[in-house]
Design a protein around this motif. Sequence first.
Motif, short mmCIF file in Angstrom:
data_model
loop_
_atom_site.label_atom_id
_atom_site.label_comp_id
_atom_site.label_asym_id
_atom_site.label_seq_id
_atom_site.Cartn_x
_atom_site.Cartn_y
_atom_site.Cartn_z
N SER A 84 -44.20 8.86 40.88
CA SER A 84 -43.73 9.90 41.78
C SER A 84 -43.09 9.32 43.04
O SER A 84 -42.30 9.99 43.70
N ASN A 85 -43.41 8.08 43.38
CA ASN A 85 -42.84 7.46 44.57
C ASN A 85 -41.63 6.58 44.27
O ASN A 85 -41.21 5.78 45.09
N CYS A 86 -41.06 6.73 43.08
CA CYS A 86 -39.89 5.92 42.72
C CYS A 86 -38.64 6.39 43.46
O CYS A 86 -38.59 7.51 43.96
N ASP A 87 -37.66 5.54 43.51
CA ASP A 87 -36.34 5.91 44.02
C ASP A 87 -35.56 6.41 42.81
O ASP A 87 -35.21 5.62 41.93
N PRO A 88 -35.26 7.70 42.73
CA PRO A 88 -34.61 8.24 41.53
C PRO A 88 -33.24 7.62 41.27
O PRO A 88 -32.81 7.53 40.12
N TYR A 89 -32.57 7.17 42.31
CA TYR A 89 -31.26 6.54 42.13
C TYR A 89 -31.40 5.17 41.47
O TYR A 89 -30.62 4.80 40.60
N LYS A 90 -32.43 4.42 41.87
CA LYS A 90 -32.67 3.11 41.24
C LYS A 90 -33.09 3.28 39.78
O LYS A 90 -32.67 2.52 38.92
N VAL A 91 -33.93 4.28 39.52
CA VAL A 91 -34.38 4.53 38.14
C VAL A 91 -33.19 4.91 37.27
O VAL A 91 -33.00 4.36 36.18
N THR A 92 -32.38 5.84 37.74
CA THR A 92 -31.21 6.27 36.96
C THR A 92 -30.25 5.11 36.75
O THR A 92 -29.72 4.92 35.64
N SER A 93 -30.03 4.31 37.78
CA SER A 93 -29.15 3.15 37.66
C SER A 93 -29.67 2.17 36.61
O SER A 93 -28.92 1.67 35.77
N ARG A 94 -30.97 1.88 36.65
CA ARG A 94 -31.57 0.94 35.70
C ARG A 94 -31.43 1.46 34.27
O ARG A 94 -31.07 0.71 33.36
N ILE A 95 -31.70 2.73 34.06
CA ILE A 95 -31.56 3.31 32.72
C ILE A 95 -30.12 3.22 32.25
O ILE A 95 -29.85 2.79 31.12
N MET A 96 -29.18 3.60 33.10
CA MET A 96 -27.77 3.59 32.69
C MET A 96 -27.26 2.19 32.41
O MET A 96 -26.49 1.99 31.48
N LYS A 97 -27.69 1.22 33.20
CA LYS A 97 -27.29 -0.18 32.93
C LYS A 97 -27.77 -0.62 31.55
O LYS A 97 -27.13 -1.40 30.88
N THR A 98 -28.93 -0.13 31.18
CA THR A 98 -29.52 -0.52 29.90
C THR A 98 -28.90 0.21 28.72
O THR A 98 -28.64 -0.40 27.68
N ILE A 99 -28.65 1.50 28.87
CA ILE A 99 -28.23 2.29 27.69
C ILE A 99 -26.75 2.65 27.69
O ILE A 99 -26.28 3.27 26.73
N ALA A 100 -25.99 2.28 28.71
CA ALA A 100 -24.60 2.73 28.84
C ALA A 100 -23.77 2.65 27.56
O ALA A 100 -23.04 3.57 27.25
N PRO A 101 -23.89 1.59 26.76
CA PRO A 101 -23.08 1.56 25.55
C PRO A 101 -23.43 2.67 24.55
O PRO A 101 -22.64 3.00 23.68
N CYS A 102 -24.59 3.27 24.69
CA CYS A 102 -25.03 4.31 23.75
C CYS A 102 -24.52 5.69 24.12
O CYS A 102 -24.52 6.59 23.29
N VAL A 103 -24.18 5.88 25.37
CA VAL A 103 -23.78 7.23 25.83
C VAL A 103 -22.29 7.39 25.96
O VAL A 103 -21.55 6.51 26.03
#
Length: 103
Positions: A84-103
């Motif tokens: 709950s104390n995460c930075d949502p922008y960092k989380v979204t960025s990390r996910i997108m860096k990882t999965i970008a080729p899939c989307v």
Amino acid sequence: MRKEGGMKFIVEAIEKMELKHSEHIKEYDANNGEDNAKRLTGLHETASIERFSYGVADREASVRIPREVEKQGFGYFEDRRPASNCDPYKVTSRIMKTIAPCV
């Protein structure tokens, strides 16, 4: 992911996330994963911080695919690891860096 046949891309994205599990955990709370170490115990419908898992309607998984998504064959997935104390922008960025080729 959100169109017919998207389940293939959902699973592909989740499997890429599995390869970067420890990197994601460090971004998923304000204290480089220390808070999640207390929360992600594998008990009380949480995943274990030690291992990555995913499944359909699995509330104990790191990443959950809703039952309706499996039924339709497309949709979205839920990463249940961010604190709950995460930075949502960092989380979204990390996910997108990882999965970008899939989307």
